[in-house]
Design an enzyme around this catalytic site. Structure first.
Site, PDB file in Angstrom:
ATOM      1  N   GLN A  94       0.814  -1.212   0.000  1.00 50.39           N
ATOM      2  CA  GLN A  94       0.000   0.000   0.000  1.00 50.39           C
ATOM      3  C   GLN A  94       0.849   1.263   0.000  1.00 50.39           C
ATOM      4  O   GLN A  94       2.066   1.212   0.191  1.00 50.39           O
ATOM      5  CB  GLN A  94      -0.901  -0.001   1.255  1.00 50.39           C
ATOM      6  CG  GLN A  94      -0.117  -0.180   2.549  1.00 50.39           C
ATOM      7  CD  GLN A  94      -0.928  -0.807   3.669  1.00 50.39           C
ATOM      8  OE1 GLN A  94      -2.145  -0.745   3.658  1.00 50.39           O
ATOM      9  NE2 GLN A  94      -0.271  -1.392   4.649  1.00 50.39           N
TER      10      GLN A  94
ATOM     11  N   GLU B  44       1.047  -8.520  11.790  1.00 55.06           N
ATOM     12  CA  GLU B  44       0.838  -7.391  10.864  1.00 55.06           C
ATOM     13  C   GLU B  44       1.357  -7.814   9.490  1.00 55.06           C
ATOM     14  O   GLU B  44       2.489  -8.288   9.377  1.00 55.06           O
ATOM     15  CB  GLU B  44       1.587  -6.162  11.410  1.00 55.06           C
ATOM     16  CG  GLU B  44       1.811  -5.031  10.433  1.00 55.06           C
ATOM     17  CD  GLU B  44       0.530  -4.377   9.908  1.00 55.06           C
ATOM     18  OE1 GLU B  44      -0.271  -3.904  10.723  1.00 55.06           O
ATOM     19  OE2 GLU B  44       0.361  -4.349   8.668  1.00 55.06           O
TER      20      GLU B  44
ATOM     21  N   GLY C 106      -2.922 -12.099   8.487  1.00 56.18           N
ATOM     22  CA  GLY C 106      -3.634 -12.530   9.696  1.00 56.18           C
ATOM     23  C   GLY C 106      -4.480 -13.766   9.487  1.00 56.18           C
ATOM     24  O   GLY C 106      -4.574 -14.635  10.366  1.00 56.18           O
TER      25      GLY C 106
ATOM     26  N   ASP D  99      -7.485  -5.445  15.020  1.00 54.58           N
ATOM     27  CA  ASP D  99      -7.241  -4.006  14.846  1.00 54.58           C
ATOM     28  C   ASP D  99      -6.938  -3.752  13.366  1.00 54.58           C
ATOM     29  O   ASP D  99      -5.846  -3.330  12.986  1.00 54.58           O
ATOM     30  CB  ASP D  99      -6.055  -3.603  15.737  1.00 54.58           C
ATOM     31  CG  ASP D  99      -5.798  -2.114  15.709  1.00 54.58           C
ATOM     32  OD1 ASP D  99      -6.615  -1.381  15.136  1.00 54.58           O
ATOM     33  OD2 ASP D  99      -4.763  -1.690  16.255  1.00 54.58           O
ATOM     34  N   SER D 100      -7.937  -4.033  12.548  1.00 53.52           N
ATOM     35  CA  SER D 100      -7.722  -4.004  11.096  1.00 53.52           C
ATOM     36  C   SER D 100      -8.019  -2.638  10.509  1.00 53.52           C
ATOM     37  O   SER D 100      -8.636  -1.789  11.156  1.00 53.52           O
ATOM     38  CB  SER D 100      -8.674  -5.007  10.440  1.00 53.52           C
ATOM     39  OG  SER D 100      -9.992  -4.563  10.646  1.00 53.52           O
TER      40      SER D 100
ATOM     41  N   ASP E 161     -10.021  -0.834   7.069  1.00 54.55           N
ATOM     42  CA  ASP E 161     -11.380  -1.049   6.566  1.00 54.55           C
ATOM     43  C   ASP E 161     -11.465  -2.290   5.660  1.00 54.55           C
ATOM     44  O   ASP E 161     -10.456  -2.723   5.112  1.00 54.55           O
ATOM     45  CB  ASP E 161     -11.827   0.199   5.784  1.00 54.55           C
ATOM     46  CG  ASP E 161     -11.750   1.431   6.658  1.00 54.55           C
ATOM     47  OD1 ASP E 161     -12.515   1.508   7.619  1.00 54.55           O
ATOM     48  OD2 ASP E 161     -10.885   2.290   6.397  1.00 54.55           O
TER      49      ASP E 161
HETATM   50  N1  SPD Z   1     -11.261   4.015   8.841  1.00 55.22           N
HETATM   51  C1  SPD Z   1     -10.115   3.577   9.560  1.00 55.22           C
HETATM   52  C2  SPD Z   1     -10.352   2.438  10.462  1.00 55.22           C
HETATM   53  C3  SPD Z   1      -9.067   1.968  11.017  1.00 55.22           C
HETATM   54  C4  SPD Z   1      -9.190   1.088  12.166  1.00 55.22           C
HETATM   55  N2  SPD Z   1      -7.930   0.511  12.564  1.00 55.22           N
HETATM   56  C5  SPD Z   1      -6.846   1.365  12.637  1.00 55.22           C
HETATM   57  C6  SPD Z   1      -5.607   0.728  13.174  1.00 55.22           C
HETATM   58  C7  SPD Z   1      -4.957   1.584  14.181  1.00 55.22           C
HETATM   59  N3  SPD Z   1      -4.208   0.840  15.105  1.00 55.22           N
END
Ligand code: SPD
Length: 279
Positions: free
Chosen positions: A29, A104, A136, A155-156, A158
């Site tokens: 990315q 990650e 993951g 903790d993803s 979108d």
């Molecule tokens: N729209 C963004 C949503 C992000 C959620 N996860 C962010 C990871 C930060 N540790």
């Protein structure tokens, strides 16, 4: 003067003025680090804000602490995503924690966080933390039948491109298989206001897999609509019936989460209950 806009939908976005923008291209990315006037440093992945120095605590505290105080004795934790280190930082505030695995997919996110976000990533080098640079979903496949973790935190970013799979029923099933018997899963489940379909889809899929599921919400000003949802789930822990002892909330040094907030966490607005009833 540089302006950055995150397009929340085709009709609305968030525009921030930055002093400087750094661009890094990883295998997966485009990573941006914005140095902004209002939010401090901001981490952006493929055009979407992931974390900001100003409001990261609002998101990471609410993602991590409810699950960790709900579990009777959390020792072994898995965090999927979260390469910025914010969730690791919050998890290690709990004295029971012996081991945190962080999975990650993009090593460049970790490198960027360590370079530009030293406070958020401050615990990534703690000896209790083991970092896996892996997808993951595949990581869980290899650990599926191991009853390994007390708590799994998703903790993803979108549900697009690489992260899409992290919102599917099969993925939550693999996570459940990797949990110990009274384990807990918690996932960020998007904005129930501007991303209604993402939200409903995630909640629906988590509900299919676990006996007990609760949605709660919090404020994250830099995320779409500023109202964010989280879904916590377990087979054996009914979150509406437990009452964690006061010492579980001690010394967490939080700015958003507290015992009082936890006591009313699952009293969510009626319109969100209605959305959940439709899934
Ligand atoms: N729209 C963004 C949503 C992000 C959620 N996860 C962010 C990871 C930060 N540790």
């Amino acid at each position: 003067m540089v302006w950055f806009t995150e397009y929340w939908t085709e009709n609305i976005g968030l525009t921030i003025r930055a002093k400087e923008i750094k661009r890094i291209k990883s295998k997966y990315q485009e990573i941006l680090v914005l140095d902004t006037y209002e939010f401090g440093k901001v981490l952006v992945l493929d055009g979407l804000i992931q974390t900001t120095e100003k409001d990261e605590f609002m998101y990471h505290e609410l993602l991590v602490h409810p699950a960790l105080v709900s579990h009777p004795n959390p020792q072994k934790i898995l965090i999927i995503g979260g390469g910025d280190g914010g969730s690791v930082k919050e998890a290690l505030k709990h004295k029971h924690i012996q081991e945190v695995h962080l999975c990650e997919i993009d090593e460049e996110v970790i490198i960027t966080a360590e370079k530009y976000f030293p406070q958020i990533s401050s615990k990534l080098k703690d000896p209790r933390v083991k970092i896996f640079i892996e997808d993951g979903n595949k990581f869980l496949e290899e650990r599926e039948s191991q009853n390994h973790y007390d708590v799994i935190i998703i903790d993803s970013s979108d549900p697009i491109s690489e992260s899409k799979v992290l919102f599917q029923e099969q993925f939550y099933q693999k996570a459940k298989n990797a949990l110990k018997e009274n384990g807990i899963l918690v996932a960020q489940t998007e904005s129930p206001i501007l991303q209604e379909e993402y939200f409903k889809n995630a909640v629906k899929n988590i509900k299919k897999v676990f006996n007990h599921t609760q949605v709660y919400i919090g404020s994250v000003p830099s995320y779409p609509s500023g109202t964010w949802s989280y879904t916590i789930a377990s087979d054996h822990i009914d979150f509406t019936k437990i009452n964690p002892p006061p010492d579980r909330f001690e010394d967490l040094n939080t700015k958003y989460f507290s015992d009082k907030l936890y006591s009313c966490l699952f009293n969510i607005p009626e319109f969100i209950k209605k959305l959940i009833s439709e899934v």
